[in-house]
Design a protein around this motif. Sequence first.
Motif, mmCIF file in Angstrom:
data_model
loop_
_atom_site.group_PDB
_atom_site.id
_atom_site.type_symbol
_atom_site.label_atom_id
_atom_site.label_comp_id
_atom_site.label_asym_id
_atom_site.label_seq_id
_atom_site.Cartn_x
_atom_site.Cartn_y
_atom_site.Cartn_z
ATOM 1 N N ALA A 76 49.955 27.636 1.053
ATOM 2 C CA ALA A 76 51.557 26.681 1.384
ATOM 3 C C ALA A 76 51.677 26.506 2.796
ATOM 4 C CB ALA A 76 52.082 27.467 0.971
ATOM 5 N N ARG A 77 50.832 27.751 4.162
ATOM 6 C CA ARG A 77 50.909 27.556 5.207
ATOM 7 C C ARG A 77 50.365 26.205 5.991
ATOM 8 N NH1 ARG A 77 53.972 30.836 6.752
ATOM 9 N NH2 ARG A 77 54.063 33.483 6.145
ATOM 10 N N ARG A 78 49.087 25.657 4.979
ATOM 11 C CA ARG A 78 48.551 24.906 5.624
ATOM 12 C C ARG A 78 48.400 23.480 5.866
ATOM 13 N NH1 ARG A 78 45.358 21.992 2.601
ATOM 14 N NH2 ARG A 78 45.154 23.804 0.736
ATOM 15 N N GLU A 79 49.504 23.699 3.904
ATOM 16 C CA GLU A 79 50.073 22.152 4.012
ATOM 17 C C GLU A 79 50.665 22.054 5.036
ATOM 18 O OE1 GLU A 79 49.509 19.628 1.702
ATOM 19 O OE2 GLU A 79 47.196 20.832 1.241
ATOM 20 N N ALA A 80 51.685 23.024 5.000
ATOM 21 C CA ALA A 80 53.289 22.605 5.471
ATOM 22 C C ALA A 80 52.445 22.403 7.094
ATOM 23 C CB ALA A 80 54.033 23.643 6.052
ATOM 24 N N LEU A 81 51.360 23.239 7.676
ATOM 25 C CA LEU A 81 50.712 22.528 9.475
ATOM 26 C C LEU A 81 50.284 21.637 9.495
ATOM 27 C CD1 LEU A 81 50.659 24.047 12.028
ATOM 28 C CD2 LEU A 81 48.282 24.653 10.782
ATOM 29 N N GLU A 82 49.328 21.017 8.278
ATOM 30 C CA GLU A 82 48.287 19.423 7.451
ATOM 31 C C GLU A 82 49.599 18.307 7.311
ATOM 32 O OE1 GLU A 82 44.429 21.080 5.489
ATOM 33 O OE2 GLU A 82 45.761 19.818 4.424
ATOM 34 N N GLU A 83 50.074 18.452 6.583
ATOM 35 C CA GLU A 83 51.728 17.304 6.589
ATOM 36 C C GLU A 83 53.018 17.057 8.340
ATOM 37 O OE1 GLU A 83 52.256 17.713 2.486
ATOM 38 O OE2 GLU A 83 50.774 17.359 1.271
ATOM 39 N N LEU A 84 52.816 18.778 8.499
ATOM 40 C CA LEU A 84 54.328 18.159 8.754
ATOM 41 C C LEU A 84 54.022 19.038 9.802
ATOM 42 C CD1 LEU A 84 56.101 19.537 5.607
ATOM 43 C CD2 LEU A 84 56.460 17.485 6.499
ATOM 44 N N GLY A 85 53.027 19.087 10.558
ATOM 45 C CA GLY A 85 52.736 19.846 11.653
ATOM 46 C C GLY A 85 53.676 20.974 12.604
ATOM 47 N N CYS A 86 54.081 21.844 11.133
ATOM 48 C CA CYS A 86 54.727 22.863 11.446
ATOM 49 C C CYS A 86 54.607 24.319 10.860
ATOM 50 C CB CYS A 86 56.790 22.642 10.468
ATOM 51 S SG CYS A 86 57.684 21.555 11.940
ATOM 52 N N GLU A 87 55.252 25.344 11.093
ATOM 53 C CA GLU A 87 54.947 26.691 10.633
ATOM 54 C C GLU A 87 56.042 26.958 9.369
ATOM 55 O OE1 GLU A 87 52.191 28.739 11.033
ATOM 56 O OE2 GLU A 87 51.581 27.122 12.553
ATOM 57 N N ILE A 88 56.386 27.899 8.904
ATOM 58 C CA ILE A 88 56.545 28.573 7.724
ATOM 59 C C ILE A 88 57.640 29.862 8.035
ATOM 60 C CG2 ILE A 88 57.724 28.940 5.989
ATOM 61 C CD1 ILE A 88 55.545 26.469 4.580
ATOM 62 N N ALA A 89 58.565 29.857 8.388
ATOM 63 C CA ALA A 89 58.989 31.686 8.258
ATOM 64 C C ALA A 89 59.460 31.896 6.945
ATOM 65 C CB ALA A 89 59.742 32.075 9.410
ATOM 66 N N THR A 116 60.107 26.290 11.273
ATOM 67 C CA THR A 116 60.176 26.465 12.382
ATOM 68 C C THR A 116 59.527 25.594 13.206
ATOM 69 O OG1 THR A 116 58.112 27.988 13.038
ATOM 70 C CG2 THR A 116 59.438 29.074 12.173
ATOM 71 N N GLY A 117 60.748 24.878 13.893
ATOM 72 C CA GLY A 117 60.539 23.649 14.190
ATOM 73 C C GLY A 117 60.538 22.400 14.077
ATOM 74 N N ALA A 118 60.905 21.467 14.191
ATOM 75 C CA ALA A 118 61.085 19.701 13.921
ATOM 76 C C ALA A 118 60.183 19.511 12.487
ATOM 77 C CB ALA A 118 61.403 18.683 14.607
ATOM 78 N N PRO A 119 59.987 19.151 11.558
ATOM 79 C CA PRO A 119 58.759 17.932 10.624
ATOM 80 C C PRO A 119 58.054 16.992 11.590
ATOM 81 C CG PRO A 119 61.272 17.702 9.377
ATOM 82 C CD PRO A 119 61.063 18.783 11.153
ATOM 83 N N VAL A 120 56.889 16.551 12.305
ATOM 84 C CA VAL A 120 56.328 15.742 12.846
ATOM 85 C C VAL A 120 55.218 15.177 11.545
ATOM 86 C CG1 VAL A 120 55.325 14.360 14.204
ATOM 87 C CG2 VAL A 120 56.606 16.815 14.829
ATOM 88 N N PRO A 121 55.839 14.351 10.100
ATOM 89 C CA PRO A 121 54.526 13.343 9.499
ATOM 90 C C PRO A 121 53.704 12.830 9.762
ATOM 91 C CG PRO A 121 57.176 13.065 8.991
ATOM 92 C CD PRO A 121 57.157 13.583 10.101
ATOM 93 N N ASP A 122 52.810 13.333 9.381
ATOM 94 C CA ASP A 122 51.381 12.896 9.682
ATOM 95 C C ASP A 122 51.089 11.842 9.569
ATOM 96 O OD1 ASP A 122 49.998 11.970 7.152
ATOM 97 O OD2 ASP A 122 48.793 13.781 6.618
ATOM 98 N N ARG A 123 51.781 10.748 9.463
ATOM 99 C CA ARG A 123 51.595 9.380 8.937
ATOM 100 C C ARG A 123 50.800 8.559 8.758
ATOM 101 N NH1 ARG A 123 56.328 7.149 9.359
ATOM 102 N NH2 ARG A 123 55.542 5.432 9.735
ATOM 103 N N ARG A 124 50.054 9.992 7.473
ATOM 104 C CA ARG A 124 48.854 9.475 6.606
ATOM 105 C C ARG A 124 49.032 9.729 5.491
ATOM 106 N NH1 ARG A 124 44.236 8.266 9.833
ATOM 107 N NH2 ARG A 124 44.853 8.554 12.340
ATOM 108 N N GLU A 125 49.561 11.133 5.394
ATOM 109 C CA GLU A 125 49.571 11.994 3.665
ATOM 110 C C GLU A 125 50.966 11.259 4.065
ATOM 111 O OE1 GLU A 125 48.937 15.486 0.837
ATOM 112 O OE2 GLU A 125 47.957 14.913 3.146
ATOM 113 N N VAL A 126 51.985 11.724 5.024
ATOM 114 C CA VAL A 126 53.895 12.363 4.502
ATOM 115 C C VAL A 126 53.485 11.183 5.344
ATOM 116 C CG1 VAL A 126 55.420 13.034 4.708
ATOM 117 C CG2 VAL A 126 53.273 14.326 3.834
#
Length: 158
Positions: A76-89, A116-126
């Motif tokens: 779950a943490r990896r997917e949020a970081l890869e796809e959105l560039g964000c951590e999860i609290a 935590t922070g604004a999501p930045v889609p990777d523009r590849r998958e998301v």
Amino acid sequence: MQPTFLPAPLHRAALRLAHRLRNRWRRWRRVPLAGVSLVLSDGAGRVLLVRHSYGPDLWALPGGGIAAGEDPLQAARREALEELGCEIADLRELDVVDEEISGSPHRAHIFAGRLTGAPVPDRREVVEGRFFAPDALPEQLGRLVRPRLALWLGSEQA
């Protein structure tokens, strides 16, 4: 992080092809799958929905597959970081659901948390991510979104 050696448009095209091939493979082989589905809020009660570069043009929850030997929480943490560039609290598991996806048995670990922070889609998958109030969701939703949001809303009221 996603590989960046391919230009984003070519990477998105490859993802669309891979999505179609993967769905056919799953229907043929019926290989059991495991994944995570993320209900992520912004702290103001809105939920993040994403549009993927592959599959139907629908709004969905972020998430993805669990790698062999990977803990669902780490996935779950990896997917949020890869796809959105964000951590999860405040990440917590809401439920584990057995279902069928693309003709294969699928075990979905459904998590909720706050970005935590604004999501930045990777523009590849998301290709797009946007927060929506639960009572103002877009009409074009993936079939799994509403049941997962109901779990989240139920846990928020408990």
